[in-house]
Design a protein around this motif. Structure first.
Motif, mmCIF file in Angstrom:
data_model
loop_
_atom_site.group_PDB
_atom_site.id
_atom_site.type_symbol
_atom_site.label_atom_id
_atom_site.label_comp_id
_atom_site.label_asym_id
_atom_site.label_seq_id
_atom_site.Cartn_x
_atom_site.Cartn_y
_atom_site.Cartn_z
ATOM 1 N N ILE A 42 0.908 -1.209 0.034
ATOM 2 C CA ILE A 42 0.165 -0.075 0.172
ATOM 3 C C ILE A 42 0.952 1.393 0.084
ATOM 4 O O ILE A 42 0.620 2.275 -0.873
ATOM 5 N N HIS A 43 1.833 1.239 0.874
ATOM 6 C CA HIS A 43 2.672 2.348 0.978
ATOM 7 C C HIS A 43 3.600 2.763 -0.334
ATOM 8 O O HIS A 43 3.827 3.865 -0.764
ATOM 9 N N SER A 48 -0.733 9.613 -1.385
ATOM 10 C CA SER A 48 -0.892 9.758 0.224
ATOM 11 C C SER A 48 -2.434 9.436 0.295
ATOM 12 O O SER A 48 -2.784 8.666 1.295
ATOM 13 N N GLU A 51 -3.164 5.860 -0.301
ATOM 14 C CA GLU A 51 -2.535 4.884 0.604
ATOM 15 C C GLU A 51 -3.390 4.917 1.977
ATOM 16 O O GLU A 51 -3.790 3.852 2.344
ATOM 17 N N THR A 55 -5.540 1.942 3.363
ATOM 18 C CA THR A 55 -5.201 1.463 4.802
ATOM 19 C C THR A 55 -6.367 1.216 5.533
ATOM 20 O O THR A 55 -6.732 0.490 6.365
ATOM 21 N N THR A 90 2.388 2.361 9.553
ATOM 22 C CA THR A 90 1.799 2.557 8.144
ATOM 23 C C THR A 90 1.181 3.862 7.606
ATOM 24 O O THR A 90 1.365 4.538 6.812
ATOM 25 N N CYS A 94 2.030 6.867 5.253
ATOM 26 C CA CYS A 94 1.271 7.361 4.182
ATOM 27 C C CYS A 94 1.152 8.965 4.478
ATOM 28 O O CYS A 94 1.159 9.717 3.283
#
Length: 187
Positions: A42-43, A48, A51, A55, A90, A94
């Motif tokens: 995802i990262h 941003s 992501e 998340t 995480t 992001c």
């Protein structure tokens, strides 16, 4: 799927390992480890906003809700905190870097309260377990009635089923107060 191993061994039913005291924490930790790859993927998207949405919608406590519902109180605090730490790290990636504690606290607030709505395992542990236990109570009661009619119901069955639920409710109530703005309706 249901695999039945030898007597007094853990059983794997519908994605949950049941039977050994350490099964809950072990399975939860293994799931957390497997999520590291997803969080990194995802990262790697590079946007941003995307992501953060992925998340929040696909990689927060929703990935372990089935474990929290079935075994929440039996998962170690350390395992829950590791999941939460990895999840919030995480989110930090992001957002462009490591988050300070006040920022982490803001992340887990609901969106209506000005937060990001990130669901942590620690925050969902008791409510998921209680909801599950209340939801399956009618089925368990029917099963108990049928077993009792056949003479197969152990004397401790009802107490053993009710005790973990009551304990989780008591713990959740102890964490809620008027000053925190959280109240539990007992009706």
């Amino acid at each position: 799927a249901c695999r039945l191993p030898g007597p007094n061994s853990k059983v794997h039913i519908l994605g949950i390992d049941i039977g050994e005291a350490s099964s809950a924490t072990t399975q939860f930790t293994e799931t957390t480890d497997s999520l590291e790859t997803l969080w990194k993927q995802i990262h790697s998207i590079g946007d941003s906003a995307t992501e953060l949405i992925l998340t929040r919608r696909c990689a927060d406590a929703c990935k372990v809700t089935h474990l929290l519902r079935a075994m929440g109180p039996y998962i170690s605090t350390e395992a829950l905190q590791l999941f939460d730490s990895n999840l919030l790290n995480t989110v930090g990636m992001c957002l462009g870097g490591e988050l300070k504690q006040n920022s982490k606290d803001k992340c887990i607030l609901g969106t209506k309260s000005g937060g990001l709505g990130i669901r942590t395992a620690t925050g969902m542990r008791l409510s998921a377990f209680i909801a599950f236990r209340i939801g399956i109570a009618p089925i368990v009661n029917k099963l108990a009635q049928d077993l009792d009619e056949l003479g197969f119901l152990p004397e401790t069955f009802e107490r053993n089923f009710a005790a973990p639920t009551q304990s989780a409710i008591a713990e959740l109530k102890s964490r809620c107060s008027v000053t925190s703005g959280i109240a539990i309706d007992e009706s």
